[in-house]
Write an enzyme that holds these catalytic residues in place. Structure first.
Site, PDB file in Angstrom:
ATOM      1  CB  SER A 117       0.723  66.117  80.954  1.00  0.00           C
ATOM      2  OG  SER A 117       0.507  67.503  80.752  1.00  0.00           O
ATOM      3  CG  HIS A 138       5.068  66.123  81.542  1.00  0.00           C
ATOM      4  ND1 HIS A 138       6.361  65.933  81.103  1.00  0.00           N
ATOM      5  CD2 HIS A 138       4.482  66.935  80.625  1.00  0.00           C
ATOM      6  CE1 HIS A 138       6.536  66.594  79.967  1.00  0.00           C
ATOM      7  NE2 HIS A 138       5.413  67.193  79.645  1.00  0.00           N
ATOM      8  CG  ASP A 165       3.106  70.141  79.553  1.00  0.00           C
ATOM      9  OD1 ASP A 165       2.114  69.378  79.567  1.00  0.00           O
ATOM     10  OD2 ASP A 165       4.222  69.815  79.132  1.00  0.00           O
ATOM     11  CG  MET A 174       2.932  75.565  77.510  1.00  0.00           C
ATOM     12  SD  MET A 174       1.390  75.100  76.654  1.00  0.00           S
ATOM     13  CE  MET A 174       1.473  73.305  76.828  1.00  0.00           C
ATOM     14  CG  HIS A 211       7.777  69.884  78.289  1.00  0.00           C
ATOM     15  ND1 HIS A 211       6.780  69.389  77.488  1.00  0.00           N
ATOM     16  CD2 HIS A 211       8.704  70.405  77.437  1.00  0.00           C
ATOM     17  CE1 HIS A 211       7.085  69.605  76.219  1.00  0.00           C
ATOM     18  NE2 HIS A 211       8.254  70.219  76.167  1.00  0.00           N
ATOM     19  CG  MET A 228       6.728  73.325  75.533  1.00  0.00           C
ATOM     20  SD  MET A 228       5.118  72.520  75.560  1.00  0.00           S
ATOM     21  CE  MET A 228       4.933  72.253  77.321  1.00  0.00           C
ATOM     22  CG  MET A 270       7.927  67.917  71.775  1.00  0.00           C
ATOM     23  SD  MET A 270       7.124  67.710  73.364  1.00  0.00           S
ATOM     24  CE  MET A 270       5.446  68.199  72.968  1.00  0.00           C
ATOM     25  CG  ASP A 302       5.250  65.633  76.234  1.00  0.00           C
ATOM     26  OD1 ASP A 302       5.748  66.732  76.516  1.00  0.00           O
ATOM     27  OD2 ASP A 302       4.077  65.319  76.532  1.00  0.00           O
ATOM     28  N   GLY A 338      -0.232  62.873  73.025  1.00  0.00           N
ATOM     29  CA  GLY A 338      -1.120  61.965  72.301  1.00  0.00           C
ATOM     30  C   GLY A 338      -0.997  60.515  72.692  1.00  0.00           C
TER      31      GLY A 338
HETATM   32  C1  DX5 Z   1       2.040  69.520  74.861  1.00  0.00           C
HETATM   33  C2  DX5 Z   1       2.609  69.044  76.198  1.00  0.00           C
HETATM   34  C3  DX5 Z   1       2.197  67.638  76.548  1.00  0.00           C
HETATM   35  C4  DX5 Z   1       0.674  67.483  76.683  1.00  0.00           C
HETATM   36  C5  DX5 Z   1       0.313  66.027  76.751  1.00  0.00           C
HETATM   37  O1  DX5 Z   1       2.674  70.702  74.502  1.00  0.00           O
HETATM   38  O2  DX5 Z   1       4.013  69.094  76.193  1.00  0.00           O
HETATM   39  O3  DX5 Z   1       2.849  67.249  77.755  1.00  0.00           O
HETATM   40  O4  DX5 Z   1       0.257  68.110  77.876  1.00  0.00           O
HETATM   41  O5  DX5 Z   1      -1.100  65.959  76.807  1.00  0.00           O
HETATM   42  P1  DX5 Z   1      -1.865  64.801  76.009  1.00  0.00           P
HETATM   43  O6  DX5 Z   1      -1.427  63.524  76.650  1.00  0.00           O
HETATM   44  O7  DX5 Z   1      -3.313  65.118  76.262  1.00  0.00           O
HETATM   45  O8  DX5 Z   1      -1.443  64.892  74.585  1.00  0.00           O
HETATM   46 ZN    ZN Z   2       4.957  68.218  77.923  1.00  0.00          ZN
END
Ligand code: DX5
Ligand code: ZN
Length: 221
Positions: A8, A31, A33, A35, A64, A66, A135, A173, A175
């Site tokens: 990501s 990936h 993100d 947002m 992704h 969001m 998630m 996705d 942690g």
């Molecule tokens: C959170 C994102 C994830 C995040 C993952 O909203 O969708 O993709 O970037 O990052 P880590 O691997 O650090 O949790």
């Molecule tokens: Zn993500």
């Protein structure tokens, strides 16, 4: 389907994105993100950046979203060059119609569910999607700890996919680290997103390989 690792870029250096993307060139997916500051309390990047990323990398883009109103915006991310577009079930007005529209445009379609969203409503509609994203953290930020209680959703999904047949990927996705990736794969995930675990490592490219190896061990377990 085999194990796929999707770094990501949320955890990358936004002032050196091309450099950090090239650093993970053996990743299966990139990936990205997106947002919007409404669906989640964070704002990252949008269409112009995804367009440029698509021009500078050969790694397929896993967008992704969001964001609010994915029904309107998700098709634009296909046009911008994303090979797979994931929207949130919680945000879509007409998720099945949107999924069909994204597929008709030639991209893969994913649907994401946040930790508090049950997976059961999706189980009879699995054929409409190429991937379901569980998630494993609350959407909006990287570097969070994986929420263990989300893992049974992955197992429920995997069982339903086995029963329904078909090639539907399950993405986890949030942690994900070298220490827990085996457990997550053992539950049934086959696409693993990792941001801080990759970009927090001394050598992000090597870390992708380590994650892939640990994930394969999890599958063999
Ligand atoms: C959170 C994102 C994830 C995040 C993952 O909203 O969708 O993709 O970037 O990052 P880590 O691997 O650090 O949790
Ligand atoms: Zn993500």
């Amino acid at each position: 389907m085999g194990i796929q690792i999707a770094p990501s870029i949320l955890a990358a250096d936004f002032a050196n994105l091309e450099r950090d993307i090239l650093a993970v060139s053996d990743a299966d997916w990139l990936h990205v993100d997106v947002m919007d500051g409404h669906f989640v309390p964070n704002l990252t990047l949008g269409l112009p950046v995804v367009e440029r990323i698509a021009q500078v990398t050969r790694i397929p883009i896993d967008a992704h979203l969001m964001i609010d109103d994915p029904d309107r915006w998700a098709p634009r991310y296909v046009e911008a060059g994303a090979h797979s577009v994931t929207f949130h079930l919680e945000a879509a007005f007409a998720p099945i119609r949107l999924a069909r529209e994204i597929r008709k445009m030639g991209a893969r379609v994913g649907v994401a569910i946040s930790p508090a969203t049950p997976v059961e409503p999706l189980l009879e509609h699995l054929a409409e999607f190429d991937m379901v994203v569980v998630m494993t953290v609350e959407p909006g930020f990287g570097s969070q700890r994986l929420i263990e209680k989300t893992l049974p959703k992955i197992r429920t999904l995997r069982k339903a996919i086995r029963k329904a047949g078909g090639e539907i990927w399950v993405q986890a996705d949030g942690g994900i680290t070298a220490d827990n990736i085996g457990e997550v794969v053992d539950m049934g995930a086959d696409v693993l997103v990792a941001g801080s675990a990759v970009y927090g490592a001394d050598n992000p490219g090597a870390e992708v390989g380590i994650l892939r190896e640990r994930a394969r061990e999890g599958r063999r377990a």
